[in-house]
Scaffold this motif. Structure first.
Motif, PDB file in Angstrom:
ATOM      1  N   UNK A   1      10.523 -28.104 -33.712  1.00 21.45           N
ATOM      2  CA  UNK A   1       9.711 -26.925 -33.547  1.00 21.45           C
ATOM      3  C   UNK A   1       8.658 -27.126 -32.455  1.00 21.45           C
ATOM      4  N   UNK A   2       8.094 -28.326 -32.399  1.00 23.77           N
ATOM      5  CA  UNK A   2       7.073 -28.571 -31.373  1.00 23.77           C
ATOM      6  C   UNK A   2       7.686 -28.592 -29.979  1.00 23.77           C
ATOM      7  N   UNK A   3       8.933 -29.029 -29.883  1.00 25.03           N
ATOM      8  CA  UNK A   3       9.623 -28.982 -28.593  1.00 25.03           C
ATOM      9  C   UNK A   3       9.834 -27.545 -28.131  1.00 25.03           C
ATOM     10  N   UNK A   4      10.126 -26.659 -29.084  1.00 28.75           N
ATOM     11  CA  UNK A   4      10.266 -25.245 -28.736  1.00 28.75           C
ATOM     12  C   UNK A   4       8.919 -24.648 -28.320  1.00 28.75           C
ATOM     13  N   UNK A   5       7.851 -25.116 -28.926  1.00 24.33           N
ATOM     14  CA  UNK A   5       6.522 -24.658 -28.527  1.00 24.33           C
ATOM     15  C   UNK A   5       6.223 -25.088 -27.104  1.00 24.33           C
ATOM     16  N   UNK A   6       6.571 -26.324 -26.770  1.00 25.66           N
ATOM     17  CA  UNK A   6       6.390 -26.798 -25.395  1.00 25.66           C
ATOM     18  C   UNK A   6       7.245 -25.975 -24.424  1.00 25.66           C
ATOM     19  N   UNK A   7       8.459 -25.651 -24.831  1.00 25.82           N
ATOM     20  CA  UNK A   7       9.313 -24.798 -24.010  1.00 25.82           C
ATOM     21  C   UNK A   7       8.667 -23.425 -23.800  1.00 25.82           C
ATOM     22  N   UNK A   8       8.067 -22.878 -24.847  1.00 23.56           N
ATOM     23  CA  UNK A   8       7.363 -21.607 -24.730  1.00 23.56           C
ATOM     24  C   UNK A   8       6.173 -21.691 -23.799  1.00 23.56           C
ATOM     25  N   UNK A   9       5.456 -22.823 -23.832  1.00 20.52           N
ATOM     26  CA  UNK A   9       4.322 -22.998 -22.921  1.00 20.52           C
ATOM     27  C   UNK A   9       4.796 -23.060 -21.473  1.00 20.52           C
ATOM     28  N   UNK A  10       5.899 -23.769 -21.245  1.00 18.64           N
ATOM     29  CA  UNK A  10       6.439 -23.835 -19.889  1.00 18.64           C
ATOM     30  C   UNK A  10       6.935 -22.469 -19.428  1.00 18.64           C
ATOM     31  N   UNK A  11       7.554 -21.733 -20.324  1.00 20.97           N
ATOM     32  CA  UNK A  11       8.035 -20.393 -20.010  1.00 20.97           C
ATOM     33  C   UNK A  11       6.862 -19.443 -19.757  1.00 20.97           C
ATOM     34  N   UNK A  12       5.744 -19.684 -20.449  1.00 18.48           N
ATOM     35  CA  UNK A  12       4.573 -18.819 -20.324  1.00 18.48           C
ATOM     36  C   UNK A  12       3.933 -18.826 -18.950  1.00 18.48           C
ATOM     37  N   UNK A  13       4.160 -19.868 -18.163  1.00 15.71           N
ATOM     38  CA  UNK A  13       3.595 -19.913 -16.809  1.00 15.71           C
ATOM     39  C   UNK A  13       4.123 -18.789 -15.942  1.00 15.71           C
ATOM     40  N   UNK A  14       5.355 -18.335 -16.205  1.00 15.45           N
ATOM     41  CA  UNK A  14       5.981 -17.328 -15.353  1.00 15.45           C
ATOM     42  C   UNK A  14       5.872 -15.912 -15.913  1.00 15.45           C
ATOM     43  N   UNK A  15       5.311 -15.758 -17.096  1.00 15.66           N
ATOM     44  CA  UNK A  15       5.201 -14.436 -17.700  1.00 15.66           C
ATOM     45  C   UNK A  15       3.893 -13.794 -17.250  1.00 15.66           C
ATOM     46  N   UNK A  16       3.946 -12.543 -16.813  1.00 21.79           N
ATOM     47  CA  UNK A  16       2.702 -11.868 -16.453  1.00 21.79           C
ATOM     48  C   UNK A  16       1.827 -11.645 -17.689  1.00 21.79           C
ATOM     49  N   UNK A  17       0.524 -11.609 -17.464  1.00 22.46           N
ATOM     50  CA  UNK A  17      -0.410 -11.485 -18.589  1.00 22.46           C
ATOM     51  C   UNK A  17      -0.242 -10.162 -19.336  1.00 22.46           C
ATOM     52  N   UNK A  18       0.308  -9.141 -18.711  1.00 21.52           N
ATOM     53  CA  UNK A  18       0.498  -7.862 -19.393  1.00 21.52           C
ATOM     54  C   UNK A  18       1.593  -7.940 -20.470  1.00 21.52           C
ATOM     55  N   UNK A  19       2.444  -8.943 -20.391  1.00 23.13           N
ATOM     56  CA  UNK A  19       3.508  -9.100 -21.383  1.00 23.13           C
ATOM     57  C   UNK A  19       3.078 -10.037 -22.509  1.00 23.13           C
ATOM     58  N   UNK A  20       2.078 -10.861 -22.264  1.00 19.89           N
ATOM     59  CA  UNK A  20       1.660 -11.846 -23.266  1.00 19.89           C
ATOM     60  C   UNK A  20       1.105 -11.175 -24.520  1.00 19.89           C
ATOM     61  N   UNK A  21       0.333 -10.118 -24.359  1.00 19.20           N
ATOM     62  CA  UNK A  21      -0.250  -9.442 -25.527  1.00 19.20           C
ATOM     63  C   UNK A  21       0.818  -8.859 -26.444  1.00 19.20           C
ATOM     64  N   UNK A  22       1.810  -8.108 -25.939  1.00 17.51           N
ATOM     65  CA  UNK A  22       2.856  -7.635 -26.858  1.00 17.51           C
ATOM     66  C   UNK A  22       3.649  -8.777 -27.509  1.00 17.51           C
ATOM     67  N   UNK A  23       3.906  -9.837 -26.749  1.00 18.24           N
ATOM     68  CA  UNK A  23       4.614 -10.987 -27.332  1.00 18.24           C
ATOM     69  C   UNK A  23       3.767 -11.650 -28.421  1.00 18.24           C
ATOM     70  N   UNK A  24       2.459 -11.687 -28.220  1.00 17.90           N
ATOM     71  CA  UNK A  24       1.569 -12.247 -29.237  1.00 17.90           C
ATOM     72  C   UNK A  24       1.595 -11.404 -30.503  1.00 17.90           C
ATOM     73  N   UNK A  25       1.628 -10.093 -30.350  1.00 12.73           N
ATOM     74  CA  UNK A  25       1.705  -9.218 -31.521  1.00 12.73           C
ATOM     75  C   UNK A  25       3.028  -9.385 -32.260  1.00 12.73           C
TER      76      UNK A  25
END
Length: 189
Positions: A1-25
């Motif tokens: 699970x922690x490896x998937x979290x790291x993958x999500x963090x790496x993927x998050x570098x390329x996501x625009x901030x306008x998409x982060x809020x809906x993904x967080x919800x």
């Protein structure tokens, strides 16, 4: 699970901030469904998506913490935490005999103190108080992790429930963090 979290963090570098809020919800909705609706079983694929979404959220929290605390402190705490959990994992795998829970807690405390002391020598930080607070926080998380892993080791887990046990353990860490933050907030008032 922690490896998937790291993958999500790496993927998050390329996501625009306008998409982060809906993904967080969506992430919070999935966590709520996982935690509070035990009779409603989510598919395994969704359980694997939760840590990826948490990684995206954690990346944006990292940016906020860098502004507040500084990158040197976060780097030092990150290196220390990785070393501590690697040492605890290796010790847990290599120790074949059954050890008492109190001994495992004492061992965890000693490992945290030694690792933070050594890492502080090689990576000095400006604010020692924040480093001490971070060390106490990592100590609480490490002791809690050892407690949870000991309880998981002493119960039978079916093959179908392995992912559920892993995601519940993963979410228990975030619940602990949220509780500590809430206690700290109420202490300020």
């Amino acid at each position: 699970m922690w490896g998937l979290t790291l993958l999500g963090m790496l993927f998050g570098w390329w996501i625009p901030s306008s998409i982060v809020t809906p993904l967080s919800l969506v992430c919070l909705l999935l966590i709520t469904m996982t935690c509070f609706f035990k009779h409603f079983r989510l598919p395994d694929l969704i359980l694997y998506i939760i840590p990826i979404l948490m990684g995206i959220k954690l990346l944006w929290l990292y940016v906020i913490f860098v502004e507040i605390l500084g990158e040197d402190l976060l780097f030092t705490v990150f290196i220390s935490t990785v070393i501590i959990f690697m040492l605890l994992a290796v010790a847990g795998l290599k120790i074949a005999m059954e050890i008492s829970e109190i001994f495992s807690m004492i061992f965890t405390i000693v490992v945290v103190i030694i690792v933070f002391s050594i890492v502080f020598v090689f990576f000095p930080v400006e604010n020692t108080f924040f480093l001490f607070c971070a060390a106490v926080f990592v100590l609480l998380i490490a002791v809690y992790a050892v407690y949870e892993f000991n309880s998981v080791c002493h119960q039978y887990v079916r093959d179908d429930d392995v992912i559920w046990v892993a995601i519940n353990l993963y979410l228990a860490f975030f619940n602990l963090i949220a509780t500590i933050i809430e206690i700290a907030r109420s202490g300020r008032r």
